[in-house]
Design a protein around this motif. Structure first.
Motif, PDB file in Angstrom:
ATOM      1  N   LYS A  56       1.198 110.420  71.201  1.00 22.71           N
ATOM      2  CA  LYS A  56       0.916 110.021  70.527  1.00 22.71           C
ATOM      3  C   LYS A  56       1.286 108.570  69.783  1.00 22.71           C
ATOM      4  O   LYS A  56       1.313 108.153  68.953  1.00 22.71           O
ATOM      5  CB  LYS A  56       1.363 111.220  68.902  1.00 22.71           C
ATOM      6  CG  LYS A  56       0.994 112.352  69.051  1.00 22.71           C
ATOM      7  CD  LYS A  56       1.784 113.633  67.958  1.00 22.71           C
ATOM      8  CE  LYS A  56       0.734 114.318  67.186  1.00 22.71           C
ATOM      9  NZ  LYS A  56      -0.574 114.240  66.693  1.00 22.71           N
ATOM     10  N   THR A 241       0.424 106.176  57.652  1.00 19.50           N
ATOM     11  CA  THR A 241      -0.641 107.336  57.929  1.00 19.50           C
ATOM     12  C   THR A 241      -0.303 108.848  58.496  1.00 19.50           C
ATOM     13  O   THR A 241      -1.148 109.150  58.322  1.00 19.50           O
ATOM     14  CB  THR A 241      -1.561 105.944  58.945  1.00 19.50           C
ATOM     15  OG1 THR A 241      -1.807 104.797  58.338  1.00 19.50           O
ATOM     16  CG2 THR A 241      -2.874 107.009  59.098  1.00 19.50           C
ATOM     17  N   SER A 242       0.900 108.548  59.500  1.00 18.04           N
ATOM     18  CA  SER A 242       0.748 109.198  60.228  1.00 18.04           C
ATOM     19  C   SER A 242       1.811 110.408  59.632  1.00 18.04           C
ATOM     20  O   SER A 242       1.514 111.756  58.972  1.00 18.04           O
ATOM     21  CB  SER A 242       1.808 109.494  60.890  1.00 18.04           C
ATOM     22  OG  SER A 242       1.422 108.636  62.605  1.00 18.04           O
ATOM     23  N   GLU A 244       1.479 110.730  56.083  1.00 14.28           N
ATOM     24  CA  GLU A 244       0.125 110.711  54.800  1.00 14.28           C
ATOM     25  C   GLU A 244      -0.546 111.767  55.555  1.00 14.28           C
ATOM     26  O   GLU A 244      -0.935 112.918  54.790  1.00 14.28           O
ATOM     27  CB  GLU A 244      -0.654 110.005  54.486  1.00 14.28           C
ATOM     28  CG  GLU A 244       0.423 108.842  53.712  1.00 14.28           C
ATOM     29  CD  GLU A 244      -1.075 107.559  53.400  1.00 14.28           C
ATOM     30  OE1 GLU A 244      -1.535 107.478  54.195  1.00 14.28           O
ATOM     31  OE2 GLU A 244      -0.120 107.348  52.167  1.00 14.28           O
ATOM     32  N   GLN A 245      -0.999 112.160  56.183  1.00 20.99           N
ATOM     33  CA  GLN A 245      -1.339 113.422  57.662  1.00 20.99           C
ATOM     34  C   GLN A 245      -0.795 114.460  58.023  1.00 20.99           C
ATOM     35  O   GLN A 245      -1.096 114.876  58.526  1.00 20.99           O
ATOM     36  CB  GLN A 245      -2.355 112.868  58.879  1.00 20.99           C
ATOM     37  CG  GLN A 245      -3.434 111.262  58.151  1.00 20.99           C
ATOM     38  CD  GLN A 245      -3.826 110.689  59.765  1.00 20.99           C
ATOM     39  OE1 GLN A 245      -3.400 110.914  60.380  1.00 20.99           O
ATOM     40  NE2 GLN A 245      -4.943 109.925  59.520  1.00 20.99           N
ATOM     41  N   TYR A 246       0.787 114.234  56.984  1.00 19.69           N
ATOM     42  CA  TYR A 246       1.111 116.016  57.868  1.00 19.69           C
ATOM     43  C   TYR A 246       2.052 115.247  58.943  1.00 19.69           C
ATOM     44  O   TYR A 246       2.539 116.472  59.713  1.00 19.69           O
ATOM     45  CB  TYR A 246       0.932 116.490  56.958  1.00 19.69           C
ATOM     46  CG  TYR A 246       1.332 116.509  55.225  1.00 19.69           C
ATOM     47  CD1 TYR A 246       2.097 116.623  54.941  1.00 19.69           C
ATOM     48  CD2 TYR A 246      -0.296 116.817  55.492  1.00 19.69           C
ATOM     49  CE1 TYR A 246       1.322 116.598  53.016  1.00 19.69           C
ATOM     50  CE2 TYR A 246      -0.980 116.492  53.858  1.00 19.69           C
ATOM     51  CZ  TYR A 246       0.452 116.313  52.684  1.00 19.69           C
ATOM     52  OH  TYR A 246      -0.226 116.274  50.850  1.00 19.69           O
ATOM     53  N   ASP A 247       1.893 114.345  59.849  1.00 18.39           N
ATOM     54  CA  ASP A 247       1.915 114.580  61.405  1.00 18.39           C
ATOM     55  C   ASP A 247       3.321 113.504  61.625  1.00 18.39           C
ATOM     56  O   ASP A 247       3.930 112.847  61.780  1.00 18.39           O
ATOM     57  CB  ASP A 247       1.255 113.651  61.761  1.00 18.39           C
ATOM     58  CG  ASP A 247       1.282 113.730  64.004  1.00 18.39           C
ATOM     59  OD1 ASP A 247       2.457 114.520  63.833  1.00 18.39           O
ATOM     60  OD2 ASP A 247       0.794 113.545  64.607  1.00 18.39           O
ATOM     61  N   TYR A 248       4.638 114.721  60.847  1.00 18.84           N
ATOM     62  CA  TYR A 248       6.109 114.283  61.360  1.00 18.84           C
ATOM     63  C   TYR A 248       6.000 113.960  62.645  1.00 18.84           C
ATOM     64  O   TYR A 248       8.123 112.964  62.686  1.00 18.84           O
ATOM     65  CB  TYR A 248       6.977 115.398  60.283  1.00 18.84           C
ATOM     66  CG  TYR A 248       5.882 114.989  59.237  1.00 18.84           C
ATOM     67  CD1 TYR A 248       6.013 114.286  58.075  1.00 18.84           C
ATOM     68  CD2 TYR A 248       5.791 116.102  57.763  1.00 18.84           C
ATOM     69  CE1 TYR A 248       6.033 114.404  56.360  1.00 18.84           C
ATOM     70  CE2 TYR A 248       5.531 116.509  56.810  1.00 18.84           C
ATOM     71  CZ  TYR A 248       5.707 115.974  56.080  1.00 18.84           C
ATOM     72  OH  TYR A 248       5.408 115.886  54.919  1.00 18.84           O
TER      73      TYR A 248
END
Length: 282
Positions: A56, A241-242, A244-248
């Motif tokens: 990531k 953006t991450s 907002e995609q719940y990819d904390y």
């Protein structure tokens, strides 16, 4: 014990009373505001496995965002240093109508909301804008390109350079320049051997501040950048953006890379400045 103004104090006591509690309060606030949030970033990122963190944090999209954020910030800080030095020189060394107004306008990026700055810059440099339209006829595009990102970074970083160089320039004794001229030094020699060495500490501090602000800038950049992945997408936007995609965890991994890289670069800048100062003193 010795008496001072009718009061007895211990030998070696500090000049300020209550130093211990004040230091403790300072460290507490620093921990709450700075250290704990930064540690939380690494703790959140550590929830991923090592392979997932690397995937990531160092994906092709993330690497492109790092290049634009850090590379653009370095270019913008360099441009801000040159332009800021010239502006500070004009404001200090020359008297002209509207000087106070020009001096006040330097601080405009400090007070202006970053979103407003981004919209204004985009409106000016867009292909149909006041500046962008003439440039578009010769094939030059600023808005929605990396050049627009750098322009926004220069806009928000320039005041830092001006305000750090200006007081140093005001305190610079002109008699030193006159003495150098009386010894036969030309204007170029006076500039390189007398003026710039004296301004170097303020200029390097302004560069570091402009760079740090540009790396983390978000509001004024996203409007003019175009936000195309791999082309004009900055790292702070990739973090948002991450989120907002719940990819904390992924957002924390990217934030950790930015934090470490920013810290290393600032250490390098400060180290070079300290080395230069020691060389001058030696």
């Amino acid at each position: 014990m010795r008496a001072v103004a009718g009061r007895s104090v211990r030998a070696g006591a500090g000049p300020l009373p209550g130093f211990g509690p004040a230091l403790g309060l300072t460290l507490t606030w620093l921990s709450l505001i700075v250290l704990i949030p930064l540690v939380a970033v690494f703790v959140r990122a550590s929830g991923l496995g090592a392979e997932e963190i690397l995937a990531k944090a160092f994906s092709d999209r993330a690497l492109a965002a790092y290049r634009l954020s850090f590379g653009g910030a370095l270019i913008a800080a360099a441009l801000s240093s040159v332009a800021g030095l010239l502006i500070a020189w004009v404001l200090v060394r020359y008297s002209f109508p509207g000087r106070r107004l020009a001096d006040a306008m330097v601080d405009l990026p400090f007070a202006l909301p970053t979103a407003v700055a981004g919209i204004a810059l985009t409106a000016l440099t867009a292909p149909n804008g006041l500046i962008g339209a003439p440039l578009a006829t010769i094939g030059i595009r600023i808005a929605f390109t990396p050049a627009g990102v750098i322009l926004a970074m220069v806009f928000i970083g320039l005041p830092f350079v001006v305000r750090t160089v200006q007081p140093v320039l005001e305190d610079l004794d002109r008699e030193v320049e006159e003495a150098a001229a009386s010894l036969g030094a030309g204007r170029g020699q006076i500039l390189w051997r007398v003026i710039l060495p004296a301004l170097a500490p303020g200029l390097s501090a302004g560069f570091a501040l402009a760079f740090a602000r540009a790396v983390g800038e978000y509001g004024s950049v996203i409007f003019i950048a175009g936000n195309m992945p791999g082309v004009s997408e900055i790292a702070p936007l990739l973090i948002v953006t991450s989120l907002e995609q719940y990819d904390y965890a992924g957002a924390s991994a990217i934030a950790a890379v930015m934090l470490i890289a920013s810290f290393i670069l600032l250490l390098i800048v400060n180290g070079l400045d300290a080395r230069r100062r020691r060389a001058m003193e030696g």
